[in-house]
Scaffold this active site. Structure first.
Site, PDB file in Angstrom:
ATOM      1  N   GLU A 251       0.826  -1.332  -0.200  1.00  0.00           N
ATOM      2  CA  GLU A 251      -0.153  -0.044   0.139  1.00  0.00           C
ATOM      3  C   GLU A 251       0.688   1.211   0.078  1.00  0.00           C
ATOM      4  OE1 GLU A 251      -2.451  -1.218   3.373  1.00  0.00           O
ATOM      5  OE2 GLU A 251      -3.650  -2.038   2.095  1.00  0.00           O
TER       6      GLU A 251
ATOM      7  N   GLU B 106      -5.415  -6.165   0.572  1.00  0.00           N
ATOM      8  CA  GLU B 106      -4.509  -6.815   1.719  1.00  0.00           C
ATOM      9  C   GLU B 106      -4.485  -8.296   1.383  1.00  0.00           C
ATOM     10  OE1 GLU B 106      -6.823  -4.667   2.553  1.00  0.00           O
ATOM     11  OE2 GLU B 106      -5.626  -3.051   3.596  1.00  0.00           O
TER      12      GLU B 106
ATOM     13  N   PHE C  38      -0.386  -0.458   8.322  1.00  0.00           N
ATOM     14  CA  PHE C  38      -0.649  -0.863   9.937  1.00  0.00           C
ATOM     15  C   PHE C  38      -0.927  -2.328  10.271  1.00  0.00           C
ATOM     16  CE2 PHE C  38      -1.124   3.836   8.882  1.00  0.00           C
ATOM     17  CZ  PHE C  38      -0.936   4.514   9.973  1.00  0.00           C
TER      18      PHE C  38
ATOM     19  N   ASP D 189      -2.801  -3.653  12.139  1.00  0.00           N
ATOM     20  CA  ASP D 189      -4.159  -3.614  12.391  1.00  0.00           C
ATOM     21  C   ASP D 189      -4.702  -4.158  11.257  1.00  0.00           C
ATOM     22  OD1 ASP D 189      -4.391  -1.467  14.972  1.00  0.00           O
ATOM     23  OD2 ASP D 189      -3.019  -0.932  13.466  1.00  0.00           O
ATOM     24  N   PHE D 190      -4.122  -3.900   9.997  1.00  0.00           N
ATOM     25  CA  PHE D 190      -4.872  -4.076   8.665  1.00  0.00           C
ATOM     26  C   PHE D 190      -4.425  -5.658   8.265  1.00  0.00           C
ATOM     27  CE2 PHE D 190      -3.903   0.398   6.923  1.00  0.00           C
ATOM     28  CZ  PHE D 190      -4.612   0.916   7.858  1.00  0.00           C
TER      29      PHE D 190
ATOM     30  N   HIS E 264      -5.621   1.591  14.491  1.00  0.00           N
ATOM     31  CA  HIS E 264      -4.317   1.942  14.183  1.00  0.00           C
ATOM     32  C   HIS E 264      -3.080   1.975  15.033  1.00  0.00           C
ATOM     33  CE1 HIS E 264      -6.981   3.337  10.766  1.00  0.00           C
ATOM     34  NE2 HIS E 264      -5.966   3.480   9.831  1.00  0.00           N
TER      35      HIS E 264
END
Lengths: 324, 325
Positions: A29, A60, A83, A85-86, A129
């Site tokens: 990304e 992703e 991140f 979290d992703f 995040h």
């Protein structure tokens, strides 16, 4: 030796490995035109071109699968997922694909695949995040997991990850991005499975990684004023873990505090504590103490977040509780 | 498409190898000799045979939980496959994969996959590597109608299109995602219509006619290798058995099931009739091939049964690959 920021060390690792091996490519990304959210891939697109540095759609699952397929064919994939979290958006690809292929296929497939991702808070990024999710990945045989606390290790561990023949999750702490430090120039690696002794001491072993490690170093300096000589260990390679290095320290000090920014419940500190209890119980003069985040999502407001991440004060309190 | 006698018979033999392998595996499992899950490809043979007949050794495929047919058609070793189903040390993965994760990297078989839809975006990674390494080759993703509802399908078609990768998407529409009929899972009748959303070619073909599949694949390979784009080929077919062995498939309409298993629809008798009618081969030649393939499958069972179990300590092998020297 050069002085550089954590971000530039990450960028330099990728650049050096791309110079060294034409099979290394960077995808993810915003890695190309933007050079990533914090500049970790800045200039790579300009230097190496669009065949080796590729912006992907926000997909992703496809990003990780791209790495799985390409590395199965002999390329070395360096994937950026911005991140940590992703990674929830591609957990199948990490957990069931990348982590298991080599094993399921009986060693036919080698997956030299690196997933870089930001962890951590203290920048007001709130619950989606800011997480430190290393324990999700340490639970998955087939993955290696590392996390750096300074520019030198950020470069060395990432370079090592790119050269490794297995999927490696490289967790970079975003609060460290502006941190400067000495970093060896040119190609440089830090081996996996080796702790780094940040400060020698004889009274207590403080184990930590990423941003919290630096707080432990500062806490140890304060503890010295109170006559407690703490040993501080940067675990940095969570899988493989240098349990022998850790036990050697515990044998010397007899006391252990494990501090990390992840939620304490189910955190990787619990696993290290269990290993120490299992293999080094006789060394211990006091219970093993953990310091982690409370069992809540990461709050947004600075007024709340400053009470969320472990800080020097909590680390010091934990250490002192072991001297009774 | 004008085919030589060899090409016709090769399609036929591939379909026989798949059918006999699957039906043998079924008997073995029902007889208690095999464990785990077996998702049989019986009824869908024309697709794997047709697609793989257009691929070279350098071309790669990524497969599914229903993967035996693809692996056989791409040239996988039947002995190693059968031994893997038995969980033996001589199997493709030394007993670590079972039916659902067989691969043969040297043959361009990048792997079957137990997660529905997971291999579709992996195929793009393979295609990306083929291009990166300057190979004149394509990567083919096999998947079912059910998988076309996963995000991975949509992410993959989009990336293949925007990066112009040499990827070919083969949707085996057998009408059921496990038990759920296509009409309960999507409003579209033709899955190939989804191609237009990503700016790639989409076509629906008779998935029980190996020549129709071969022709569509021929065009797709040509398109991909010349950099003109990707293809989604929907092959309409029917799964003869349940989702896996043990699923009685009570959700199927008996009349429909009977129709698809009839000699007019079942791809193998149907192709046989064509070969005889067009005088490509006589009944004796076809019987000869059947006997030959039966012998191959029987030999694979004997090989598997006489193979050793993996040693307990081999469980720890290949969790990680060793580091570079």
């Amino acid at each position: 030796m050069a002085t550089m920021t954590y971000v530039n060390a990450i960028r330099d690792a990728q650049r050096q490995e791309m110079l060294r091996d034409p099979k290394v490519f960077v995808a993810g990304e915003d890695v190309a035109l933007m050079g990533s959210s914090f500049g970790q891939t800045g200039g790579l697109y300009e230097e190496f071109g669009g065949e080796r540095v590729l912006d992907t759609p926000i997909s992703e699952g496809q990003i990780v699968s791209l790495g799985v397929g390409a590395s199965a064919m002999g390329l070395r994939a360096v994937l950026s997922l911005d991140f940590c979290d992703f990674l929830g958006c591609c957990m199948d690809e990490v957990m069931n694909q990348a982590a298991k292929m080599t094993y399921m296929l009986g060693g036919q497939m080698c997956l030299p695949l690196t997933i870089r991702s930001n962890i951590g808070g203290e920048i007001g990024a709130a619950a989606q995040h800011s997480q430190c999710l290393e324990a999700l990945f340490t639970h998955l045989p087939g993955l290696k997991v590392v996390s750096s606390s300074n520019p030198r290790d950020a470069k060395g561990l990432l370079s090592q990850a790119i050269r490794d023949n297995n999927p490696v999750i490289v967790l970079e702490h975003k609060a460290l991005n502006p941190m400067t430090g000495d970093v060896p120039e040119g190609a440089f690696t830090v081996p996996f499975g080796k702790i780094e002794l940040k400060k020698e001491g004889k009274d207590v072993s403080i184990l930590s990684w990423a941003n919290t490690l630096n707080k432990c170093v500062r806490a140890a300096a304060d503890l010295e004023k109170d006559g407690i000589d703490a040993e501080v260990i940067d675990v940095r390679s969570l899988i493989p873990l240098d349990i022998d290095g850790i036990l050697a320290s515990v044998e010397k000090t007899g006391r252990v505090v494990i501090a990390h920014e992840a939620v304490e419940t189910g955190g990787y500190g619990g696993e290290i504590a269990a290993m120490i209890a299992d293999k080094g119980f006789d060394f211990l003069d006091a219970p093993i103490k953990r310091v982690g985040a409370p069992y809540t999502p990461v709050p947004f407001s600075g007024a709340l977040e400053k009470h969320y991440q472990p800080n020097e004060e909590r680390i010091i309190r934990a250490v002192k509780s072991l001297f009774y | 498409m004008k085919l030589t006698k060899d090409a016709y018979l090769s399609l036929y033999e591939t379909m026989l190898r798949i059918r006999f392998f699957e039906e043998t595996a079924r008997e073995l499992m029902l007889g208690g000799k095999l464990g785990g899950f077996l998702h049989l490809y019986s009824g869908e043979e024309a697709i794997a045979a047709g697609v793989c007949s257009e691929l070279t050794k350098e071309d790669c495929i990524c497969s599914t939980h229903r993967g035996h047919g693809h692996i056989i058609a791409k040239g996988g070793d039947i002995h190693k496959m059968m031994a893997e189903l038995y969980g033996k040390a001589t199997g493709y993965s030394q007993g670590k994969s079972g039916s659902m994760h067989i691969a043969d990297i040297g043959m361009g078989i990048i792997g079957a996959n137990g997660i529905v839809g997971a291999s579709i975006p992996i195929t793009n990674g393979v295609a990306f590597a083929l291009r990166y390494l300057k190979k004149d080759a394509v990567a083919v993703a096999f998947f079912g109608d059910g998988a076309s509802n996963r995000g991975t399908f949509h992410e993959a078609l989009n990336l293949a299109s925007v990066w112009n990768l040499p990827t070919i998407f083969i949707c085996e529409n057998n009408h059921f995602g496990m038990s759920t009929p296509q009409g309960r899972a999507m409003k579209l009748k033709r899955i190939s219509d989804r191609a237009s959303a990503y700016g790639i070619a989409g076509v629906t073909v008779d998935g029980n006619d190996p020549v129709a599949v071969k022709e569509a694949t021929h065009e797709a390979v040509k398109r991909a290798k010349s950099g003109k784009g990707q293809s989604l080929i929907e092959c309409v077919t029917w799964r003869h058995h349940g989702h896996y062995i043990g699923d009685p498939a009570a959700y199927k309409d008996p009349a429909e099931q009977k129709l698809w298993l009839s000699e007019e629809r079942d791809p193998i008798p149907r192709f046989e009739a064509r070969l005889l009618k067009e005088k490509v081969a006589n009944a004796e030649e076809l019987d000869g091939l059947k006997n030959k393939v039966r012998d191959v499958i029987s030999a694979s069972v004997a090989f598997a049964e006489s193979s050793p179990d993996p040693s307990p300590e081999s469980m720890y092998d290949f969790v990680y690959m060793p580091d570079e020297a």
